[in-house]
Enzyme design. Sequence first.
Site, PDB file in Angstrom:
ATOM      1  N   GLY A 259       3.211   6.427   9.922  1.00 53.28           N
ATOM      2  CA  GLY A 259       4.610   6.571   9.540  1.00 53.28           C
ATOM      3  C   GLY A 259       5.397   5.293   9.718  1.00 53.28           C
TER       4      GLY A 259
ATOM      5  N   ASP B 291       0.268  -7.487   0.683  1.00 56.11           N
ATOM      6  CA  ASP B 291       0.694  -6.136   1.028  1.00 56.11           C
ATOM      7  C   ASP B 291       2.216  -6.054   1.053  1.00 56.11           C
ATOM      8  OD1 ASP B 291       0.586  -3.485   1.617  1.00 56.11           O
ATOM      9  OD2 ASP B 291      -0.145  -3.716   3.676  1.00 56.11           O
TER      10      ASP B 291
ATOM     11  N   SER C 223       4.308   2.204   8.501  1.00 54.64           N
ATOM     12  CA  SER C 223       3.950   1.224   7.466  1.00 54.64           C
ATOM     13  C   SER C 223       5.153   0.759   6.660  1.00 54.64           C
ATOM     14  CB  SER C 223       2.932   1.808   6.491  1.00 54.64           C
ATOM     15  OG  SER C 223       1.649   1.795   7.030  1.00 54.64           O
TER      16      SER C 223
ATOM     17  N   SER D 209       1.690  -3.852   7.961  1.00 50.53           N
ATOM     18  CA  SER D 209       0.578  -3.615   7.046  1.00 50.53           C
ATOM     19  C   SER D 209      -0.417  -2.618   7.615  1.00 50.53           C
ATOM     20  CB  SER D 209      -0.133  -4.939   6.721  1.00 50.53           C
ATOM     21  OG  SER D 209      -1.219  -4.728   5.850  1.00 50.53           O
TER      22      SER D 209
ATOM     23  N   HIS E 276       0.826  -1.205   0.000  1.00 49.18           N
ATOM     24  CA  HIS E 276       0.000   0.000   0.000  1.00 49.18           C
ATOM     25  C   HIS E 276       0.864   1.260   0.000  1.00 49.18           C
ATOM     26  CE1 HIS E 276       0.491  -0.378   4.470  1.00 49.18           C
ATOM     27  NE2 HIS E 276       0.382   0.944   4.446  1.00 49.18           N
TER      28      HIS E 276
END
Length: 364
Positions: free
Chosen positions: A318, A238, A320, A335, A209
């Site tokens: 921040g 992901d 991810s 994720s 993502h």
Amino acid sequence: MQPSAPLRRVATLAATALAVVAAVALSPHSAGASAGRPAKVMTPAAAGQLAKSLAPQLKGAAAGSYYDRTAKKLVVNVTTPEAAAKVRKAGAEPRKVQFDDSTLAATMTTLNASEPIPGTAWVPDPRVNKVVVTADPTVKGAKLARLTTVLKPLGEKVKLERTDSELKMFLSGGDPIYGSNVSSVRARCSLGFNVKRSGKPDAFLTAGHCGNPIRSWATSDSGEEIAVTTASSFPGNDYAIAEYVAGAPEHPSEVNLWNGDEQEITAARDAVLNEDVQRSGSTTGLKSGTVTGLNATVNFPEGQVRGLIQTNVCAEPGDSGGPLFSGSDAIGLTSGGTGNCTDGGTTYFQPVVEALTAYGATVG
């Protein structure tokens, strides 16, 4: 990593911050555990390998397993005395339960086939021998009625829990890896793991993502390009991979521990239920917790992702894409989830082995 630090100090996760799922009281009933040889003391990695080797031997009488962190042993759920004897002989502790793997797998299939309801997640939990379904505060009214309709026919095979914070992803502005000066997106995520591939440039893994919208990366907001996204998978999975360009900062196989030190990463493996893990993130630094579920399905507003690792490690915007690891073993990529690092919560991670396999990459 901070914007001025070398790339080797980047390591972590951009954003998901975690579902505050109520702690489940566990009261395992051993299937004759007192008879025969005691369970072997072993590491989480060894327990994971033993669980994999045992599963095909139990011929449908298995129902998941988890690592007992206190006793340092593998606990294996079984449904027959014969399976219990095999588990005990192999050095693990058997535990008699009601539902076998196929029953819980069929329950997951039913849930996965239902119309996705944003704000929900489900995961098989061997510790309670059910599929635990989580719903965040946005699941109310018509959404809650839909969920109730899906769960009712599943009866005792499912357990519904509510969280007090919203399930979401966190792709936000900030450091440590940003859209570069040639990127059309000025968002920020975290670097997961540096990887190598035969005959190709060095690269790093991050969340899908993040890789979908950000095609060019820098170590500061709108800074000079250091890597380019070459593949990304989200939703469904992901994960994404970005290749370093010529002149990029050094990028050894390390994770930033945010105390002046780094943890070398030498291997990758699957997570083991109930093992201790750590996560490194650009927003919240180094955080610790345990693996609370495997093969979770999460319905983010942006789309459904399956096969995730569930943990009680906190995360915030921040983080991810950042790394989940245990010692020198790479385990996952951040994720999403619910909660924060003040109140706690649940965070979900993409298994790193799946991403490495998809891209023909290795760590270390």
